[in-house]
Design a protein around this motif. Structure first.
Motif, PDB file in Angstrom:
ATOM      1  N   ARG A 192       2.955   6.009  -3.188  1.00 15.30           N
ATOM      2  CA  ARG A 192       4.307   6.553  -3.074  1.00 15.30           C
ATOM      3  C   ARG A 192       4.368   8.052  -3.337  1.00 15.30           C
ATOM      4  O   ARG A 192       5.253   8.740  -2.813  1.00 15.30           O
ATOM      5  CB  ARG A 192       5.262   5.823  -4.020  1.00 15.30           C
ATOM      6  CG  ARG A 192       4.845   5.868  -5.470  1.00 15.30           C
ATOM      7  CD  ARG A 192       5.730   4.961  -6.320  1.00 15.30           C
ATOM      8  NE  ARG A 192       5.324   4.959  -7.719  1.00 15.30           N
ATOM      9  CZ  ARG A 192       4.369   4.186  -8.207  1.00 15.30           C
ATOM     10  NH1 ARG A 192       3.720   3.363  -7.402  1.00 15.30           N
ATOM     11  NH2 ARG A 192       4.068   4.220  -9.492  1.00 15.30           N
ATOM     12  N   ARG A 193       3.448   8.560  -4.148  1.00 12.20           N
ATOM     13  CA  ARG A 193       3.470  10.000  -4.428  1.00 12.20           C
ATOM     14  C   ARG A 193       3.131  10.836  -3.202  1.00 12.20           C
ATOM     15  O   ARG A 193       3.527  12.003  -3.114  1.00 12.20           O
ATOM     16  CB  ARG A 193       2.489  10.324  -5.556  1.00 12.20           C
ATOM     17  CG  ARG A 193       2.863   9.708  -6.909  1.00 12.20           C
ATOM     18  CD  ARG A 193       1.872  10.110  -7.988  1.00 12.20           C
ATOM     19  NE  ARG A 193       2.233   9.543  -9.292  1.00 12.20           N
ATOM     20  CZ  ARG A 193       1.530   9.707 -10.389  1.00 12.20           C
ATOM     21  NH1 ARG A 193       0.407  10.439 -10.354  1.00 12.20           N
ATOM     22  NH2 ARG A 193       1.924   9.154 -11.521  1.00 12.20           N
ATOM     23  N   ALA A 194       2.413  10.245  -2.266  1.00  8.28           N
ATOM     24  CA  ALA A 194       2.046  10.968  -1.050  1.00  8.28           C
ATOM     25  C   ALA A 194       3.078  10.799   0.058  1.00  8.28           C
ATOM     26  O   ALA A 194       2.948  11.421   1.111  1.00  8.28           O
ATOM     27  CB  ALA A 194       0.680  10.488  -0.548  1.00  8.28           C
ATOM     28  N   LEU A 195       4.093   9.967  -0.166  1.00  6.74           N
ATOM     29  CA  LEU A 195       5.103   9.709   0.854  1.00  6.74           C
ATOM     30  C   LEU A 195       6.242  10.709   0.743  1.00  6.74           C
ATOM     31  O   LEU A 195       6.497  11.279  -0.326  1.00  6.74           O
ATOM     32  CB  LEU A 195       5.657   8.291   0.711  1.00  6.74           C
ATOM     33  CG  LEU A 195       4.651   7.133   0.737  1.00  6.74           C
ATOM     34  CD1 LEU A 195       5.392   5.807   0.603  1.00  6.74           C
ATOM     35  CD2 LEU A 195       3.824   7.159   2.008  1.00  6.74           C
TER      36      LEU A 195
ATOM     37  N   LEU B 282       0.822  -1.203   0.000  1.00 11.57           N
ATOM     38  CA  LEU B 282       0.000   0.000   0.000  1.00 11.57           C
ATOM     39  C   LEU B 282       0.859   1.257   0.000  1.00 11.57           C
ATOM     40  O   LEU B 282       0.496   2.269  -0.614  1.00 11.57           O
ATOM     41  CB  LEU B 282      -0.927  -0.008   1.220  1.00 11.57           C
ATOM     42  CG  LEU B 282      -2.030  -1.069   1.208  1.00 11.57           C
ATOM     43  CD1 LEU B 282      -2.756  -1.099   2.548  1.00 11.57           C
ATOM     44  CD2 LEU B 282      -3.016  -0.806   0.079  1.00 11.57           C
ATOM     45  N   ALA B 283       2.003   1.193   0.683  1.00 14.64           N
ATOM     46  CA  ALA B 283       2.912   2.343   0.688  1.00 14.64           C
ATOM     47  C   ALA B 283       3.469   2.591  -0.715  1.00 14.64           C
ATOM     48  O   ALA B 283       3.602   3.741  -1.150  1.00 14.64           O
ATOM     49  CB  ALA B 283       4.039   2.100   1.681  1.00 14.64           C
ATOM     50  N   VAL B 284       3.796   1.526  -1.425  1.00 22.19           N
ATOM     51  CA  VAL B 284       4.287   1.674  -2.801  1.00 22.19           C
ATOM     52  C   VAL B 284       3.197   2.256  -3.693  1.00 22.19           C
ATOM     53  O   VAL B 284       3.455   3.118  -4.539  1.00 22.19           O
ATOM     54  CB  VAL B 284       4.758   0.308  -3.339  1.00 22.19           C
ATOM     55  CG1 VAL B 284       5.066   0.401  -4.823  1.00 22.19           C
ATOM     56  CG2 VAL B 284       5.983  -0.166  -2.573  1.00 22.19           C
ATOM     57  N   ARG B 285       1.977   1.810  -3.489  1.00 16.62           N
ATOM     58  CA  ARG B 285       0.869   2.319  -4.306  1.00 16.62           C
ATOM     59  C   ARG B 285       0.638   3.802  -4.066  1.00 16.62           C
ATOM     60  O   ARG B 285       0.276   4.535  -5.000  1.00 16.62           O
ATOM     61  CB  ARG B 285      -0.399   1.528  -3.984  1.00 16.62           C
ATOM     62  CG  ARG B 285      -1.583   1.887  -4.853  1.00 16.62           C
ATOM     63  CD  ARG B 285      -2.779   1.000  -4.553  1.00 16.62           C
ATOM     64  NE  ARG B 285      -3.913   1.350  -5.383  1.00 16.62           N
ATOM     65  CZ  ARG B 285      -5.102   0.759  -5.315  1.00 16.62           C
ATOM     66  NH1 ARG B 285      -5.277  -0.242  -4.453  1.00 16.62           N
ATOM     67  NH2 ARG B 285      -6.089   1.125  -6.109  1.00 16.62           N
TER      68      ARG B 285
ATOM     69  N   ALA C 168      10.255  11.749   0.687  1.00 19.69           N
ATOM     70  CA  ALA C 168      11.368  11.152  -0.044  1.00 19.69           C
ATOM     71  C   ALA C 168      12.089  10.118   0.816  1.00 19.69           C
ATOM     72  O   ALA C 168      12.485   9.054   0.325  1.00 19.69           O
ATOM     73  CB  ALA C 168      12.336  12.248  -0.493  1.00 19.69           C
ATOM     74  N   ARG C 169      12.244  10.420   2.094  1.00 19.38           N
ATOM     75  CA  ARG C 169      12.926   9.476   2.988  1.00 19.38           C
ATOM     76  C   ARG C 169      12.140   8.179   3.121  1.00 19.38           C
ATOM     77  O   ARG C 169      12.726   7.091   3.056  1.00 19.38           O
ATOM     78  CB  ARG C 169      13.133  10.113   4.362  1.00 19.38           C
ATOM     79  CG  ARG C 169      13.735   9.170   5.389  1.00 19.38           C
ATOM     80  CD  ARG C 169      13.929   9.847   6.721  1.00 19.38           C
ATOM     81  NE  ARG C 169      14.876  10.947   6.621  1.00 19.38           N
ATOM     82  CZ  ARG C 169      15.244  11.702   7.652  1.00 19.38           C
ATOM     83  NH1 ARG C 169      14.717  11.486   8.848  1.00 19.38           N
ATOM     84  NH2 ARG C 169      16.130  12.674   7.497  1.00 19.38           N
ATOM     85  N   LEU C 170      10.833   8.280   3.283  1.00 20.10           N
ATOM     86  CA  LEU C 170      10.025   7.072   3.445  1.00 20.10           C
ATOM     87  C   LEU C 170       9.998   6.256   2.157  1.00 20.10           C
ATOM     88  O   LEU C 170       9.968   5.020   2.208  1.00 20.10           O
ATOM     89  CB  LEU C 170       8.604   7.443   3.873  1.00 20.10           C
ATOM     90  CG  LEU C 170       7.676   6.271   4.211  1.00 20.10           C
ATOM     91  CD1 LEU C 170       8.283   5.380   5.284  1.00 20.10           C
ATOM     92  CD2 LEU C 170       6.308   6.774   4.657  1.00 20.10           C
ATOM     93  N   ARG C 171      10.017   6.909   1.019  1.00 23.04           N
ATOM     94  CA  ARG C 171      10.070   6.173  -0.249  1.00 23.04           C
ATOM     95  C   ARG C 171      11.362   5.374  -0.358  1.00 23.04           C
ATOM     96  O   ARG C 171      11.359   4.208  -0.773  1.00 23.04           O
ATOM     97  CB  ARG C 171       9.940   7.136  -1.433  1.00 23.04           C
ATOM     98  CG  ARG C 171       8.544   7.658  -1.675  1.00 23.04           C
ATOM     99  CD  ARG C 171       8.418   8.234  -3.075  1.00 23.04           C
ATOM    100  NE  ARG C 171       9.304   9.375  -3.266  1.00 23.04           N
ATOM    101  CZ  ARG C 171       8.948  10.644  -3.068  1.00 23.04           C
ATOM    102  NH1 ARG C 171       7.719  10.919  -2.656  1.00 23.04           N
ATOM    103  NH2 ARG C 171       9.806  11.625  -3.280  1.00 23.04           N
ATOM    104  N   VAL C 172      12.473   5.994   0.027  1.00 28.40           N
ATOM    105  CA  VAL C 172      13.765   5.307  -0.040  1.00 28.40           C
ATOM    106  C   VAL C 172      13.796   4.141   0.943  1.00 28.40           C
ATOM    107  O   VAL C 172      14.236   3.029   0.604  1.00 28.40           O
ATOM    108  CB  VAL C 172      14.909   6.291   0.255  1.00 28.40           C
ATOM    109  CG1 VAL C 172      16.237   5.552   0.390  1.00 28.40           C
ATOM    110  CG2 VAL C 172      15.002   7.345  -0.841  1.00 28.40           C
ATOM    111  N   VAL C 173      13.315   4.376   2.170  1.00 25.39           N
ATOM    112  CA  VAL C 173      13.313   3.319   3.177  1.00 25.39           C
ATOM    113  C   VAL C 173      12.395   2.175   2.761  1.00 25.39           C
ATOM    114  O   VAL C 173      12.725   0.995   2.940  1.00 25.39           O
ATOM    115  CB  VAL C 173      12.898   3.891   4.554  1.00 25.39           C
ATOM    116  CG1 VAL C 173      12.685   2.777   5.576  1.00 25.39           C
ATOM    117  CG2 VAL C 173      13.949   4.861   5.064  1.00 25.39           C
ATOM    118  N   THR C 174      11.238   2.497   2.194  1.00 27.65           N
ATOM    119  CA  THR C 174      10.308   1.456   1.741  1.00 27.65           C
ATOM    120  C   THR C 174      10.944   0.592   0.664  1.00 27.65           C
ATOM    121  O   THR C 174      10.861  -0.643   0.702  1.00 27.65           O
ATOM    122  CB  THR C 174       9.018   2.096   1.202  1.00 27.65           C
ATOM    123  OG1 THR C 174       8.397   2.863   2.237  1.00 27.65           O
ATOM    124  CG2 THR C 174       8.045   1.025   0.729  1.00 27.65           C
ATOM    125  N   LEU C 175      11.606   1.233  -0.299  1.00 25.10           N
ATOM    126  CA  LEU C 175      12.278   0.479  -1.358  1.00 25.10           C
ATOM    127  C   LEU C 175      13.386  -0.399  -0.789  1.00 25.10           C
ATOM    128  O   LEU C 175      13.533  -1.572  -1.169  1.00 25.10           O
ATOM    129  CB  LEU C 175      12.839   1.440  -2.402  1.00 25.10           C
ATOM    130  CG  LEU C 175      13.609   0.798  -3.573  1.00 25.10           C
ATOM    131  CD1 LEU C 175      12.703  -0.133  -4.352  1.00 25.10           C
ATOM    132  CD2 LEU C 175      14.183   1.886  -4.481  1.00 25.10           C
TER     133      LEU C 175
END
Length: 265
Positions: A159-162, A154-157, A164-171
Motif C-alpha cells: 500500500r505504501r507504493a500505491l 498484495l495491493a494492501v501489502r 492515494a486514489r488506488l489505496r482508497v479504491v482498494t479499501l
C-alpha cells in the motif's frame, strides 16, 4: 528459431513491431479497458438474446448452457475476456518492472501471476460450460475470484507504493466484496447478484490500477528524459537564459567552465 532462419532480418523486425505485447503504445490500461468492455458488452448481448428470462434466479453461468446464440456469445465472451486479462498480466509485468525497484521484482512477479491466474480461470469458465462439467466449471469460477482476492491482498501489502486514489479504491472494494459475501451467505442475494457485484468490482479496480500505472510510467519516463538531458548539458551553463552576471560570450563560457572544474575537482 525457425523464423530467424528462414525470414530476413527486416521481416523479423516488422513482425516484432506489430507484436501487441511489445508495442510501446499498447499499454496495460488499453488491455484492461478492452477486457472489461468485451465482458460487459458480450454478457449484455447474451442476456438480451437468451430464451430463458429467468436465468437470473440462478447465476450468470446459466446463460452459457443453451445451444443457441445467447449461449455461444456468453461462452465466447468469457474466453476472449480471459485471454485479454492474461495479456493484461503480461503487459502489467513489463510496466511494473520498468518503474519498480529491482528489490521488488519478486513482488511484481507474484502480482502479475495473480492477474494471469484471473485470466486463465476466466477463460476456463467459458471453455467448460456448467452443463458440460459442473465440477470443473465451479472450480474455474472460484479460482477467478480467489485470484482477484490475491491481487487485493498484495495491493494492501504494498500500500505504501500505491497512489492515494488506488489505496482508497482498494479499501472500498475489499469492504464491498466482504459485505457481498456476508449478504450472499445470509441468503439475501442469489449467486447471480454476487457474481454481478464481484465482476463489477474487478472491472473497477483493474481500471483504476491500470490508469495509475500509466501515470506512474509517464512520470518515470519524463524523469528519465530530464535526467538524460541534464547529463548532456555543457559544463558551466547553469542558466538556459542570459541573466545578471551570467557569461554570454564563448570566452566567458570557457573561463566559467574552467572555474567550475577547479571548484568540483
Amino acid at each position: 528459431s525457425a523464423i530467424a532462419v528462414f525470414a530476413p532480418p527486416t521481416v523479423i523486425s516488422r513482425l516484432r513491431a506489430v507484436d501487441p505485447l511489445r508495442h510501446e503504445r499498447l499499454r496495460a490500461e488499453h488491455l484492461s479497458t478492452a477486457a472489461t468492455t468485451v465482458l460487459a458488452v458480450g454478457v449484455a448481448i447474451s442476456i438480451l438474446t437468451t430464451s430463458d428470462k429467468d436465468w437470473w434466479r440462478l447465476h450468470f453461468s446459466k446463460l452459457g448452457t443453451y445451444p443457441d446464440l445467447s449461449g455461444h456469445v456468453f461462452n465466447l465472451t468469457i474466453i476472449v475476456a480471459g485471454v485479454l486479462f492474461s495479456c493484461f498480466a503480461i503487459r502489467t509485468r513489463l510496466e511494473l518492472l520498468a518503474i519498480a525497484d529491482p528489490a521488488h521484482r519478486r513482488r511484481c512477479d507474484v502480482f502479475t501471476l495473480g492477474v494471469g491466474s484471473l485470466g486463465v480461470h476466466l477463460s476456463a469458465v467459458g471453455l467448460v460450460p456448467l452443463n458440460t462439467n459442473e465440477f470443473l466449471h465451479d472450480r474455474a469460477a472460484s479460482g477467478a475470484m480467489l485470484s482477484f482476492s490475491m491481487m487485493l491482498g498484495l495491493a494492501v501489502r504494498a500500500r505504501r507504493a500505491l497512489s492515494a486514489r488506488l489505496r482508497v479504491v482498494t479499501l472500498a472494494v475489499i469492504v464491498v466484496l466482504s459485505a457481498a459475501i456476508v449478504v450472499f451467505a445470509a441468503g439475501l442475494i442469489n449467486l447471480a447478484g454476487f457474481e454481478l457485484i464481484g465482476f463489477t468490482l474487478i472491472g473497477l479496480w483493474t481500471a483504476v490500477f491500470s490508469r495509475g500505472l500509466r501515470l506512474r510510467l509517464l512520470r518515470h519516463e519524463s524523469e528519465r528524459t530530464a535526467t538524460a538531458d541534464e547529463s548532456v548539458r555543457p559544463a558551466g551553463r547553469f542558466s538556459p537564459l542570459p541573466c545578471a552576471g551570467a557569461p554570454t560570450s564563448h570566452t566567458e563560457w570557457t573561463v566559467a567552465a574552467r572555474q567550475t572544474d577547479e571548484i568540483i575537482g
